[in-house]
Design a protein around this motif. Sequence first.
Motif, PDB file in Angstrom:
ATOM      1  N   MET A   1      51.433 -32.239  21.401  1.00  0.00           N
ATOM      2  CA  MET A   1      50.574 -31.660  22.423  1.00  0.00           C
ATOM      3  C   MET A   1      50.519 -30.141  22.263  1.00  0.00           C
ATOM      4  O   MET A   1      51.546 -29.492  22.075  1.00  0.00           O
ATOM      5  N   LYS A   2      49.314 -29.590  22.335  1.00  0.00           N
ATOM      6  CA  LYS A   2      49.155 -28.150  22.242  1.00  0.00           C
ATOM      7  C   LYS A   2      49.697 -27.480  23.495  1.00  0.00           C
ATOM      8  O   LYS A   2      49.418 -27.910  24.616  1.00  0.00           O
ATOM      9  N   GLN A   3      50.473 -26.398  23.294  1.00  0.00           N
ATOM     10  CA  GLN A   3      50.998 -25.652  24.434  1.00  0.00           C
ATOM     11  C   GLN A   3      49.881 -24.961  25.203  1.00  0.00           C
ATOM     12  O   GLN A   3      48.878 -24.522  24.631  1.00  0.00           O
ATOM     13  N   GLY A   4      50.089 -24.853  26.509  1.00  0.00           N
ATOM     14  CA  GLY A   4      49.187 -24.060  27.313  1.00  0.00           C
ATOM     15  C   GLY A   4      49.504 -22.578  27.145  1.00  0.00           C
ATOM     16  O   GLY A   4      50.504 -22.205  26.529  1.00  0.00           O
ATOM     17  N   THR A   5      48.666 -21.733  27.690  1.00  0.00           N
ATOM     18  CA  THR A   5      48.820 -20.280  27.600  1.00  0.00           C
ATOM     19  C   THR A   5      49.074 -19.696  28.979  1.00  0.00           C
ATOM     20  O   THR A   5      48.481 -20.133  29.971  1.00  0.00           O
ATOM     21  N   ILE A   6      49.966 -18.707  29.034  1.00  0.00           N
ATOM     22  CA  ILE A   6      50.202 -17.956  30.268  1.00  0.00           C
ATOM     23  C   ILE A   6      49.351 -16.690  30.196  1.00  0.00           C
ATOM     24  O   ILE A   6      49.520 -15.881  29.283  1.00  0.00           O
ATOM     25  N   TYR A   7      48.442 -16.529  31.128  1.00  0.00           N
ATOM     26  CA  TYR A   7      47.555 -15.376  31.152  1.00  0.00           C
ATOM     27  C   TYR A   7      48.015 -14.377  32.218  1.00  0.00           C
ATOM     28  O   TYR A   7      48.075 -14.726  33.409  1.00  0.00           O
ATOM     29  N   GLY A   8      48.340 -13.172  31.799  1.00  0.00           N
ATOM     30  CA  GLY A   8      48.599 -12.089  32.741  1.00  0.00           C
ATOM     31  C   GLY A   8      47.285 -11.386  32.999  1.00  0.00           C
ATOM     32  O   GLY A   8      46.766 -10.689  32.127  1.00  0.00           O
ATOM     33  N   VAL A   9      46.730 -11.583  34.182  1.00  0.00           N
ATOM     34  CA  VAL A   9      45.366 -11.148  34.457  1.00  0.00           C
ATOM     35  C   VAL A   9      45.357  -9.929  35.383  1.00  0.00           C
ATOM     36  O   VAL A   9      45.785 -10.004  36.543  1.00  0.00           O
ATOM     37  N   GLY A  10      44.858  -8.815  34.882  1.00  0.00           N
ATOM     38  CA  GLY A  10      44.760  -7.608  35.680  1.00  0.00           C
ATOM     39  C   GLY A  10      43.649  -7.725  36.711  1.00  0.00           C
ATOM     40  O   GLY A  10      42.515  -8.060  36.382  1.00  0.00           O
ATOM     41  N   LEU A  11      43.990  -7.439  37.977  1.00  0.00           N
ATOM     42  CA  LEU A  11      43.029  -7.557  39.073  1.00  0.00           C
ATOM     43  C   LEU A  11      42.369  -6.234  39.432  1.00  0.00           C
ATOM     44  O   LEU A  11      41.463  -6.196  40.267  1.00  0.00           O
ATOM     45  N   GLY A  12      42.831  -5.135  38.823  1.00  0.00           N
ATOM     46  CA  GLY A  12      42.305  -3.840  39.208  1.00  0.00           C
ATOM     47  C   GLY A  12      42.957  -3.333  40.484  1.00  0.00           C
ATOM     48  O   GLY A  12      43.954  -3.882  40.952  1.00  0.00           O
ATOM     49  N   PRO A  13      42.389  -2.288  41.080  1.00  0.00           N
ATOM     50  CA  PRO A  13      43.065  -1.593  42.178  1.00  0.00           C
ATOM     51  C   PRO A  13      43.038  -2.291  43.526  1.00  0.00           C
ATOM     52  O   PRO A  13      43.774  -1.894  44.425  1.00  0.00           O
ATOM     53  N   GLY A  14      42.175  -3.307  43.711  1.00  0.00           N
ATOM     54  CA  GLY A  14      42.256  -3.972  45.007  1.00  0.00           C
ATOM     55  C   GLY A  14      40.981  -4.589  45.534  1.00  0.00           C
ATOM     56  O   GLY A  14      40.989  -5.150  46.624  1.00  0.00           O
ATOM     57  N   CYS A  15      39.877  -4.496  44.805  1.00  0.00           N
ATOM     58  CA  CYS A  15      38.655  -5.151  45.270  1.00  0.00           C
ATOM     59  C   CYS A  15      38.054  -5.962  44.122  1.00  0.00           C
ATOM     60  O   CYS A  15      38.153  -5.588  42.958  1.00  0.00           O
ATOM     61  N   GLN A  16      37.448  -7.092  44.477  1.00  0.00           N
ATOM     62  CA  GLN A  16      37.012  -8.049  43.463  1.00  0.00           C
ATOM     63  C   GLN A  16      35.980  -7.490  42.501  1.00  0.00           C
ATOM     64  O   GLN A  16      35.962  -7.853  41.328  1.00  0.00           O
ATOM     65  N   ASP A  17      35.085  -6.606  42.971  1.00  0.00           N
ATOM     66  CA  ASP A  17      34.035  -6.139  42.078  1.00  0.00           C
ATOM     67  C   ASP A  17      34.500  -5.091  41.085  1.00  0.00           C
ATOM     68  O   ASP A  17      33.709  -4.582  40.287  1.00  0.00           O
ATOM     69  N   LEU A  18      35.807  -4.754  41.099  1.00  0.00           N
ATOM     70  CA  LEU A  18      36.381  -3.892  40.064  1.00  0.00           C
ATOM     71  C   LEU A  18      37.236  -4.680  39.079  1.00  0.00           C
ATOM     72  O   LEU A  18      37.914  -4.113  38.237  1.00  0.00           O
ATOM     73  N   MET A  19      37.199  -6.014  39.179  1.00  0.00           N
ATOM     74  CA  MET A  19      37.846  -6.857  38.174  1.00  0.00           C
ATOM     75  C   MET A  19      36.915  -7.002  36.976  1.00  0.00           C
ATOM     76  O   MET A  19      35.698  -6.902  37.110  1.00  0.00           O
ATOM     77  N   SER A  20      37.485  -7.282  35.822  1.00  0.00           N
ATOM     78  CA  SER A  20      36.662  -7.513  34.635  1.00  0.00           C
ATOM     79  C   SER A  20      36.019  -8.894  34.696  1.00  0.00           C
ATOM     80  O   SER A  20      36.465  -9.786  35.439  1.00  0.00           O
ATOM     81  N   VAL A  21      34.969  -9.073  33.912  1.00  0.00           N
ATOM     82  CA  VAL A  21      34.311 -10.377  33.817  1.00  0.00           C
ATOM     83  C   VAL A  21      35.297 -11.426  33.311  1.00  0.00           C
ATOM     84  O   VAL A  21      35.322 -12.567  33.781  1.00  0.00           O
ATOM     85  N   ARG A  22      36.146 -11.050  32.352  1.00  0.00           N
ATOM     86  CA  ARG A  22      37.125 -11.997  31.804  1.00  0.00           C
ATOM     87  C   ARG A  22      38.133 -12.430  32.876  1.00  0.00           C
ATOM     88  O   ARG A  22      38.462 -13.613  32.986  1.00  0.00           O
ATOM     89  N   SER A  23      38.615 -11.466  33.665  1.00  0.00           N
ATOM     90  CA  SER A  23      39.547 -11.806  34.743  1.00  0.00           C
ATOM     91  C   SER A  23      38.902 -12.781  35.715  1.00  0.00           C
ATOM     92  O   SER A  23      39.504 -13.796  36.108  1.00  0.00           O
ATOM     93  N   ASP A  24      37.679 -12.485  36.124  1.00  0.00           N
ATOM     94  CA  ASP A  24      36.964 -13.338  37.070  1.00  0.00           C
ATOM     95  C   ASP A  24      36.813 -14.756  36.518  1.00  0.00           C
ATOM     96  O   ASP A  24      37.044 -15.743  37.212  1.00  0.00           O
ATOM     97  N   ARG A  25      36.443 -14.861  35.256  1.00  0.00           N
ATOM     98  CA  ARG A  25      36.244 -16.165  34.640  1.00  0.00           C
ATOM     99  C   ARG A  25      37.540 -16.975  34.609  1.00  0.00           C
ATOM    100  O   ARG A  25      37.544 -18.173  34.948  1.00  0.00           O
ATOM    101  N   LEU A  26      38.621 -16.332  34.213  1.00  0.00           N
ATOM    102  CA  LEU A  26      39.900 -17.039  34.123  1.00  0.00           C
ATOM    103  C   LEU A  26      40.388 -17.481  35.502  1.00  0.00           C
ATOM    104  O   LEU A  26      40.918 -18.589  35.667  1.00  0.00           O
ATOM    105  N   ILE A  27      40.238 -16.628  36.491  1.00  0.00           N
ATOM    106  CA  ILE A  27      40.708 -16.958  37.842  1.00  0.00           C
ATOM    107  C   ILE A  27      39.913 -18.121  38.425  1.00  0.00           C
ATOM    108  O   ILE A  27      40.478 -19.055  38.999  1.00  0.00           O
ATOM    109  N   ARG A  28      38.599 -18.075  38.278  1.00  0.00           N
ATOM    110  CA  ARG A  28      37.759 -19.145  38.834  1.00  0.00           C
ATOM    111  C   ARG A  28      38.012 -20.486  38.149  1.00  0.00           C
ATOM    112  O   ARG A  28      37.875 -21.549  38.775  1.00  0.00           O
ATOM    113  N   GLY A  29      38.392 -20.462  36.872  1.00  0.00           N
ATOM    114  CA  GLY A  29      38.593 -21.708  36.146  1.00  0.00           C
ATOM    115  C   GLY A  29      40.037 -22.171  36.072  1.00  0.00           C
ATOM    116  O   GLY A  29      40.328 -23.189  35.432  1.00  0.00           O
TER     117      GLY A  29
END
Length: 242
Positions: A1-29
């Motif tokens: 079985m392939k191992q899963g990945t641990i993602y350390g996802v930077g959220l930025g300073p405190g509001c959602q619209d300052l997160m990166s597109v990649r962070s948003d995608r990973l969090i939603r999925g």
Amino acid sequence: MKQGTIYGVGLGPGCQDLMSVRSDRLIRGASHVAYFRKKGRSGHARSIVEGLLGAEAIELPMEYPVTTEIPVADPRYNALLAAFYESNVARLSEIADAGQDVVVLCEGDPFFYGSFMHLYTRLRERRVPVSVVPGITGMSAAWTATGQPVTWGDDIMTVLMATLPEAMLTERIAQTDALVVMKIGRNLDKVRRALARTGREDEAWLIEYAAMPKERVLPFREVGDSVPYFSILLIHGNGRRP
């Protein structure tokens, strides 16, 4: 079985619209979402992503065993935190070994004075796949809030923790052009004395809750007897310009 990945996802300073597109995608999925919090609290990282998690996402709160209850210099402090990180790494590794990914929510940038780096080094030692998504730091949001560039030309910028000894704070403040001081909290009086000794009080600004709804910017001389946890002190550089 392939191992899963641990993602350390930077959220930025405190509001959602300052997160990166990649962070948003990973969090939603994400199927598993881990985050640090103090006992009895929901956790600031978790509050930033409110409304973004999938309905089936499994949440994994990681509650600190100690924060300010005992001094950092006390040997028990390191021992308690080391055991805390080891137990959470074991939990995350078990999920990854089962082929599942985990998103670890990280305020600001995961590699900038954050708790995630203590998980990261241990996960790497265990050869668990880890991926880091950078984020905007709180200090970036803070100097942007002042409406002034923080560095010019050849300016040297220094980032200090207010937990440092007063003599070291004084020395570093005197030597630098631009300055960022974090973790002020209970160290406010010490920082104030260090600024006074260097004669730089009038250059300093305090930014509270940068990029958050309660954001406030004020000259450091106008600061009262206490500051919120989310506070950053800044001195702008004045270096070479065309």
